[in-house]
Design an enzyme around this catalytic site. Structure first.
Site, short mmCIF file in Angstrom:
data_model
loop_
_atom_site.label_atom_id
_atom_site.label_comp_id
_atom_site.label_asym_id
_atom_site.label_seq_id
_atom_site.Cartn_x
_atom_site.Cartn_y
_atom_site.Cartn_z
N ARG A 23 0.85 -1.21 0.00
CA ARG A 23 0.00 0.00 0.00
C ARG A 23 0.88 1.25 0.00
NH1 ARG A 23 -0.55 4.63 2.69
NH2 ARG A 23 -0.21 3.56 4.68
N ASP A 24 1.57 1.51 1.09
CA ASP A 24 2.33 2.75 1.22
C ASP A 24 3.48 2.80 0.22
OD1 ASP A 24 3.01 5.20 2.26
OD2 ASP A 24 3.41 4.49 4.29
N HIS A 219 4.44 4.35 12.89
CA HIS A 219 4.61 4.31 11.42
C HIS A 219 5.68 5.33 11.05
CE1 HIS A 219 2.89 3.94 7.24
NE2 HIS A 219 3.45 5.13 7.13
N HIS A 221 8.85 6.75 8.51
CA HIS A 221 9.53 6.80 7.21
C HIS A 221 11.00 7.11 7.45
CE1 HIS A 221 6.21 6.71 4.13
NE2 HIS A 221 5.55 6.67 5.27
N CYS A 252 8.92 9.21 -2.74
CA CYS A 252 8.03 10.21 -3.33
C CYS A 252 8.34 10.28 -4.81
CB CYS A 252 8.27 11.55 -2.66
SG CYS A 252 7.40 12.90 -3.48
N ASN A 261 9.17 3.78 3.71
CA ASN A 261 9.00 3.35 5.10
C ASN A 261 10.30 2.72 5.60
OD1 ASN A 261 6.20 2.65 3.57
ND2 ASN A 261 5.83 3.44 5.61
ZN ZN Z 1 3.49 6.26 5.35
#
Ligand code: ZN
Length: 327
Positions: A23-24, A219, A221, A252, A261
């Site tokens: 997902r991320d 969570h 990064h 990004c 992550n």
């Molecule tokens: Zn994230």
């Protein structure tokens, strides 16, 4: 916990590692991974011992074409025995779609930064909180055995790339408001990699004091290389669930070299080295990187463990003592 989420655990773990790469990771890169490759990857991740995987994001395919097949990946992931399948949804419609596809767990982003909230989900923070209340009210109308867990990820909890520092009082108040509004769990997300360990320990401990068992995942990064240090700080403050992405996939699409992550392989090695059981086989985890490399040629994968391997004499935490495998 309701029956839909009570997946059997093979053995107790000390820290639950939630894999968010499908997902991320995938939503933060330009190329789209084909559905078949996503399914193979998720299966390989589950086979390594990961018990919770975020399998997709239920947002408009116009905004995130990488996630257009989220219903397919969630449905496929649901066929894997023992796996808790999570999915991100920014609003009620997405939450309903995710639940219809079979997601056990919903992750609803609510940004502590109003600017980030507007940019990310086109709602103010206040509107996003109101949307969470709608989602919880809808969840409560479902039969008790088929209610998904509603987790709220407070994005930009530790700082925002649009508005800068974020008030810790605001994050704590938001966490309390969300828990009171019906959220089952509240995750604290360092969306843009601004956090440092002192800050993480302080804010996480405050939220833990207010929320108790409703405190969800940390969570982090690894944008500025602080990710694992922040993960340890979160553990010290009472977190028992950490999000990570295989190979640190992500970043990004508009910032070359920005990492995603924290790296699942490095995190699992860190935890096991510290004597904390994860139930995850490092060898199988590293092998799963090949699937990602094949499906996303040229996309950088991060992490140190995959290159360095197990140290001589390494043993897994607890009762798993066979180097390189799980007994
Ligand atoms: Zn994230």
């Amino acid at each position: 916990m309701n029956s839909a989420t009570a997946t059997p655990a093979a053995s107790r773990v000390d820290v639950l590692v939630r894999e968010v790469g499908p997902r991320d990771g995938l939503q933060s890169i330009k190329p789209t991974m084909p559905t078949g490759a996503k399914n193979r990857w998720i299966a390989a991740l589950a086979a390594s011992g990961l018990r919770t995987i975020e399998a997709g994001s239920f947002v408009s395919p116009k905004l995130l074409p990488q996630m257009a097949d989220a219903a397919d990946t969630v449905k496929q992931a649901r066929t894997i025995p023992g796996l808790t399948v999570a999915a991100l949804a920014p609003n009620l419609r997405g939450a309903q779609d995710a639940a219809a596809a079979g997601a056990h767990e919903l992750v609803i982003p609510v940004s502590a930064s109003n600017e980030h909230s507007l940019a990310n989900v086109r709602m103010t923070t206040e509107q996003a909180v109101a949307e969470v209340k709608k989602i919880c009210a809808w969840r409560d109308t479902l039969p008790a055995g088929s209610r998904p867990v509603v987790g709220i990820a407070i994005s930009t909890s530790f700082g925002c790339s649009l508005s800068g520092p974020v008030s810790e009082d605001r994050v704590v108040a938001l966490a309390v408001q969300l828990a009171a509004g019906g959220a089952d769990t509240v995750h604290l997300a360092d969306t843009v990699g601004y956090a440092n360990p002192v800050q993480v320990k302080r804010l996480t401990a405050r939220v833990k004091r207010e929320l108790g068992d409703k405190l969800g995942a940390g969570h982090f990064h690894n944008t500025r290389g602080q990710g694992l240090a922040n993960a340890v700080a979160a553990l010290e403050a009472g977190v028992t669930t950490l999000d990570s992405s295989l190979g640190g996939l992500g970043g990004c699409p508009y910032a070359p070299g920005a990492t995603g992550n924290i790296v699942t392989e490095d995190l699992v090695f860190l935890l096991e080295s510290m004597g904390l059981r994860t139930g995850i086989d490092l060898g199988k985890l590293v092998a799963a990187r090949a699937l990602v490399a094949e499906a996303l040629p040229g996309e950088p994968l991060y992490g140190h463990f995959a290159d360095a391997g197990l140290p001589k004499g390494f043993t897994y935490a607890g009762d798993r003592t066979r180097p390189g495998g799980i007994t």
